[in-house]
Design an enzyme around this catalytic site. Sequence first.
Site, short mmCIF file in Angstrom:
data_model
loop_
_atom_site.label_atom_id
_atom_site.label_comp_id
_atom_site.label_asym_id
_atom_site.label_seq_id
_atom_site.Cartn_x
_atom_site.Cartn_y
_atom_site.Cartn_z
N LYS A 192 0.75 -1.19 -0.20
CA LYS A 192 -0.23 0.38 0.18
C LYS A 192 0.73 1.35 -0.19
O LYS A 192 1.82 1.45 0.61
CB LYS A 192 -0.92 -0.37 1.01
CG LYS A 192 -1.68 1.17 0.75
CD LYS A 192 -2.71 1.48 2.29
CE LYS A 192 -1.31 2.28 2.96
NZ LYS A 192 -1.72 4.00 1.88
N GLU A 267 9.04 1.13 10.97
CA GLU A 267 10.52 2.31 11.11
C GLU A 267 9.41 2.83 10.96
O GLU A 267 8.50 4.17 10.19
CB GLU A 267 11.43 1.92 9.89
CG GLU A 267 11.63 0.69 9.33
CD GLU A 267 13.34 0.86 10.11
OE1 GLU A 267 12.97 2.00 10.78
OE2 GLU A 267 12.87 -0.52 10.14
N CYS A 301 13.20 10.81 7.46
CA CYS A 301 13.13 10.16 9.48
C CYS A 301 14.69 10.32 10.22
O CYS A 301 14.47 10.43 11.36
CB CYS A 301 12.73 8.76 9.07
SG CYS A 301 13.51 7.85 7.51
N GLU A 398 8.66 15.92 16.35
CA GLU A 398 9.11 15.95 14.47
C GLU A 398 8.84 16.60 13.86
O GLU A 398 7.32 17.02 13.70
CB GLU A 398 9.27 14.51 13.81
CG GLU A 398 9.58 13.96 12.93
CD GLU A 398 9.71 12.33 12.40
OE1 GLU A 398 8.61 12.47 12.29
OE2 GLU A 398 10.51 12.48 11.77
P1 NAD Z 1 2.08 8.16 8.26
O1 NAD Z 1 2.18 7.24 8.93
O2 NAD Z 1 0.41 8.85 7.91
O3 NAD Z 1 1.33 7.51 7.01
C1 NAD Z 1 2.20 6.07 6.32
C2 NAD Z 1 1.52 5.15 5.76
O4 NAD Z 1 1.07 4.60 6.53
C3 NAD Z 1 0.64 5.45 4.14
O5 NAD Z 1 0.85 4.63 3.59
C4 NAD Z 1 -0.69 5.72 4.50
O6 NAD Z 1 -2.32 5.72 4.39
C5 NAD Z 1 -0.25 4.92 6.12
N1 NAD Z 1 -1.30 4.80 7.38
C6 NAD Z 1 -2.17 5.80 7.33
N2 NAD Z 1 -2.47 5.19 8.29
C7 NAD Z 1 -3.19 3.60 8.25
C8 NAD Z 1 -3.71 3.24 9.70
N3 NAD Z 1 -4.81 3.66 10.05
N4 NAD Z 1 -3.11 1.80 9.29
C9 NAD Z 1 -2.82 1.31 8.47
N5 NAD Z 1 -1.38 2.04 7.57
C10 NAD Z 1 -2.15 3.34 7.94
O7 NAD Z 1 3.20 8.66 7.81
P2 NAD Z 1 3.84 10.16 6.44
O8 NAD Z 1 2.96 10.99 6.94
O9 NAD Z 1 2.87 9.13 5.42
O10 NAD Z 1 5.36 9.87 6.71
C11 NAD Z 1 6.01 10.67 7.49
C12 NAD Z 1 6.21 9.96 8.78
O11 NAD Z 1 7.04 9.12 8.51
C13 NAD Z 1 7.24 10.61 9.44
O12 NAD Z 1 6.86 10.40 11.16
C14 NAD Z 1 8.38 10.62 9.45
O13 NAD Z 1 9.63 10.52 10.32
C15 NAD Z 1 8.37 8.82 8.96
N6 NAD Z 1 9.25 7.90 8.19
C16 NAD Z 1 10.04 6.85 9.09
C17 NAD Z 1 11.29 6.11 8.24
C18 NAD Z 1 12.60 5.63 9.03
O14 NAD Z 1 13.13 5.04 8.17
N7 NAD Z 1 12.12 5.18 10.20
C19 NAD Z 1 10.89 7.11 6.62
C20 NAD Z 1 10.21 7.52 6.62
C21 NAD Z 1 8.99 7.96 7.04
#
Ligand code: NAD
Length: 496
Positions: A192, A267, A301, A398
């Site tokens: 997804k 992650e 991240c 963050e």
């Molecule tokens: P997000 O958590 O909102 O979304 C990430 C993914 O999860 C998307 O595909 C989203 O559609 C999905 N999602 C949202 N709600 C969900 C649910 N209830 N159940 C299952 N899936 C769901 O995050 P974002 O805004 O897309 O990304 C930014 C965040 O990701 C930041 O906090 C960043 O630090 C983190 N990030 C971490 C890493 C790492 O390697 N640790 C890498 C990139 C981003």
Amino acid sequence: MRSIAYDYAQQTPAAEFLAKPQQLLIDGRRVASASGRIFKSLDPATEQVIATIAEGNEVDVDHAVAAARRAFEGRWRTIRAAERGHILLKWAELLKQHADEIIELESLDAGKPIAAVLRQDFPAAVDTLTYYAGWADKIGGDVVSTRDDALTYTVREPVGVVAAIVPWNFPLMIGMWKLAPALACGCTVVMKPAELTSLSALRIGELALEAGLPAGVLNVVPGPGRTVGDALVNHPDVDKVTFTGSPGVGRGIMKGAAGNFKRVSLELGGKSANVIFADADLDAATKAAAAGIFFNAGQVCSAGSRVLVQEAAYDEVVERLAARAKALRMGDPLDRATALGPVISEKQMGSILDYVDIGQKEGASLVTGGERVGSRGYFISPAVFADVKHEMRISQEEIFGPVVSVIKFKDEADALRIANGTAYSLAAGVWSRDIGRVQRFAKRARAGTVWINTYGYTDVRLPWGGERDSGLGREHGTAAIENFTEPKAVWMNLNA
Ligand code: NAD
């Protein structure tokens, strides 16, 4: 700020793909969504619609999981391991043949400077795929000495059907961090992508089929997290969830996964400290510190969003960082000279600008940037905050945007206390010419990765991840092979 004269219908490498209505990829075929609903993908630099995409829901997830289950029980599991590797290598070749198209798609869809996609995202994705293709026929077990009358050994078997949930900041690269090891281990996947950036996943999914990946081995279901993501996390026939995204969603995933005890790797976020001692090479340190926060408009991240500077060097580092921020070339992501693109969405822009307000209200000094630039596209001028106190929200939370908090420290103990003093633990950097000091810091830093006199490198051969609000488990290297396999112990009676 400027007009971006991008003609979406012109004959650029991605034009043919963009002209098609995008569908789900299930069981080896492009299909409409069960609901018939579609959603739009915007170019964050212009706010123009670049594609319409079929929106998946729970019914589509059911179909995709069933297809992945059939593929797992079928050919993908029984095929020679070397053959799995060959198919993945063929896929890597096809990605390279379509490099221009994929790079343009990623740049347009995520608003990433194309030079960065060319230099980092795309080669890293291909490197990841090639690396794990090589692993496919090297996953083994051990013969373990137990009793004289038994042969006892271990094997590693694929965990089964994997849900891969991917964020929007590195859709292609992070997507491949999940797909390549899962597939190499013999798992099948329902992926997804983030709803803001589904295009590269759909395109590379098509190329995987062309490379010979059997139907159902890789399925791509775009759509909202709260429907598609949630349905995957709660699905009784999904064996593992691999997720990158925010801590809030990660927490929900752990709860949802408890239903059938799915394996989970997470992650999550970061608030990484880049620590500069006064004896460091300040030129190199500030150059890397600026890149460490402003790369990908701070939507990383492991961004070095807190720069900790020893008292004697503080003013100089603030000045140098501000000069570097002002000199960054912001503009059209498709222009190869652009170093800083827009942030991903209006919502993300609003949240970053709110943090700029919060920082000022908390009493930090905004030295430069922190404003929206232009009225079309989500551009924010890179911001440097000085006089930041460790307890302030801009030092603890963050921001995920081009905003750096510069914090003063006295000595080694003070630096460590501040560096380790957030809910996160993804990465840290340290700059000094004193080898004992940097090693002491590396040992005590609460971080999954420590960079010494450098910042920001990642390589798929090294473990990646953190603890607490930064996640659970590690990706990359052998850790990912363990993530996507289960060990089995086998006893054979030698006297039978
Ligand atoms: P997000 O958590 O909102 O979304 C990430 C993914 O999860 C998307 O595909 C989203 O559609 C999905 N999602 C949202 N709600 C969900 C649910 N209830 N159940 C299952 N899936 C769901 O995050 P974002 O805004 O897309 O990304 C930014 C965040 O990701 C930041 O906090 C960043 O630090 C983190 N990030 C971490 C890493 C790492 O390697 N640790 C890498 C990139 C981003």
